[in-house]
Design an enzyme around this catalytic site. Sequence first.
Site, short mmCIF file in Angstrom:
data_model
loop_
_atom_site.label_atom_id
_atom_site.label_comp_id
_atom_site.label_asym_id
_atom_site.label_seq_id
_atom_site.Cartn_x
_atom_site.Cartn_y
_atom_site.Cartn_z
N ASN A 140 29.65 7.66 8.82
CA ASN A 140 28.75 6.60 8.37
C ASN A 140 28.17 6.00 9.65
OD1 ASN A 140 27.49 4.32 7.35
ND2 ASN A 140 29.18 3.77 5.99
N ASP B 178 22.56 6.79 -0.32
CA ASP B 178 22.71 5.42 -0.82
C ASP B 178 21.78 5.13 -1.99
OD1 ASP B 178 24.69 3.76 0.10
OD2 ASP B 178 23.63 3.16 1.91
N LEU C 292 27.69 -8.05 0.01
CA LEU C 292 27.22 -9.06 0.95
C LEU C 292 27.80 -8.79 2.33
CD1 LEU C 292 27.76 -12.20 -1.33
CD2 LEU C 292 25.77 -10.68 -1.21
N GLY C 293 26.92 -8.52 3.28
CA GLY C 293 27.36 -8.26 4.65
C GLY C 293 26.19 -8.48 5.58
N GLY D 185 23.84 -6.44 5.86
CA GLY D 185 22.84 -6.14 4.84
C GLY D 185 23.42 -6.58 3.51
N ARG E 136 30.31 -15.87 10.01
CA ARG E 136 31.51 -16.52 10.55
C ARG E 136 31.15 -17.53 11.62
NH1 ARG E 136 34.26 -10.87 11.94
NH2 ARG E 136 32.10 -10.65 12.64
N GLY F 46 31.20 -10.82 1.43
CA GLY F 46 31.74 -10.95 0.08
C GLY F 46 33.25 -10.93 0.05
N ASN G 140 35.27 -11.82 2.64
CA ASN G 140 35.94 -12.74 3.58
C ASN G 140 35.46 -14.18 3.57
OD1 ASN G 140 37.72 -10.76 5.02
ND2 ASN G 140 35.76 -9.79 5.43
N GLU H 108 32.81 3.00 1.23
CA GLU H 108 31.80 4.05 1.11
C GLU H 108 32.35 5.41 1.54
OE1 GLU H 108 27.93 1.23 2.14
OE2 GLU H 108 29.30 1.87 3.72
#
Length: 394
Positions: free
Chosen positions: A10, A153, A212-213, A215, A288, A333, A335, A382
């Site tokens: 990846n 994807d 959620l990250g 991207g 964060r 999402g 954390n 993934e």
Amino acid sequence: MNEQVVATFNVGSSSIKLAAYSRARGGGLGPRLLRAELSGLPDAPRLSARAGNTGTESAFLAGADISDLELSALAPRLIRAIETALDQPLAAAGHRVVQGGQHNHASRKATPELIAELGGLCALAPDHQPFNLAAVRAVSAARPDLPQTLSFDTAFHRSQPRIAQIYALPRALTDAGMLRYGYHGLSYAHIARHLPERFPGHRQQRTLALHLGSGSSLCAILDGRSIATSMGFSALSGVPMATRSGDIDPGLLLYLMSEQQMSAGDVSQMLRRQSGLLGVSGISGDLRQLEAAGTAEADEAIALFIYRIVRDCGSHIAALGGMDALVFTGGVGENSARVRTGIASGLAWAGTEIDEDANRHHGPELSPPGSRVGVFVLPADEESEIARDCLALL
């Protein structure tokens, strides 16, 4: 070891995630043997690994030569390090490819013709597609005997009805492939596959999944199939992200180019690298850091992120005709209790409620017993979807 083993790649602009899996005795996906990540590319590379035993982990880290970060050299070296650590040759390598185009509705074996076709789609995902394909080419050049497979994807979203995939553009442009493709499909496929296994006592026919990250996107999953998603033609669209703007009025972009004299390259750079949480906060795209900063600008960036997600959730709940389950995945999402609380609060009208103690501990089940909507945290994986595809194609 004598089982059949496949590796997964990846590859992005700033990281490479690797894994190795064995085939199960009865066929299909077996245990994960190794997981590794090379992060901080290109300026501060850092290699980490986890394995079922410390010997495999240590052997991989000792054998992985990352002195040359060019994929042409790096990808084959990482494969050799996996084979050395596991003490056996790989049967195949599977790759994540972000954009599969109109006609790739499932994973495929890599061929020169397919790679050339996918190369023409790099403009739709410039921060992902060129790197995805460079890794495939590098492995092919160094190990032409090693079968390679491609997992897209966009493939998970090809089940959507046509009306959910088209824009209100001239039909000739639609026919030429200017569609809502959607992304993060491998992550959503993992949710659709594993949510019923993990939480069998909950209704899940109408699932809203939030990846959620750095991207971020949303996906409405009905009976295990994608029926709507927030990202469209490119991975820039949808909700705001770490440094990407998300949806924006096309008239604003025309204004920037005609009145502010910004070039297409300038606009692209702004939308991809200088917007989102970074642009609004002026501090960082890393949530964060924003949560720790506590400034008015950081708080506004987080509030906008949550607000836009909640608004998009309403659209996806409408597409589903209601909601049985809400799933959080991806780095944010999984954390950020603050983000989950904000979204759940904004969706209280849809029956969403969470237990704050469970939320502080990041789940996996956030909704109190008897809740109308089940709320869950399911870690993104993934790599297992890529490996499953790879084994199926062998």
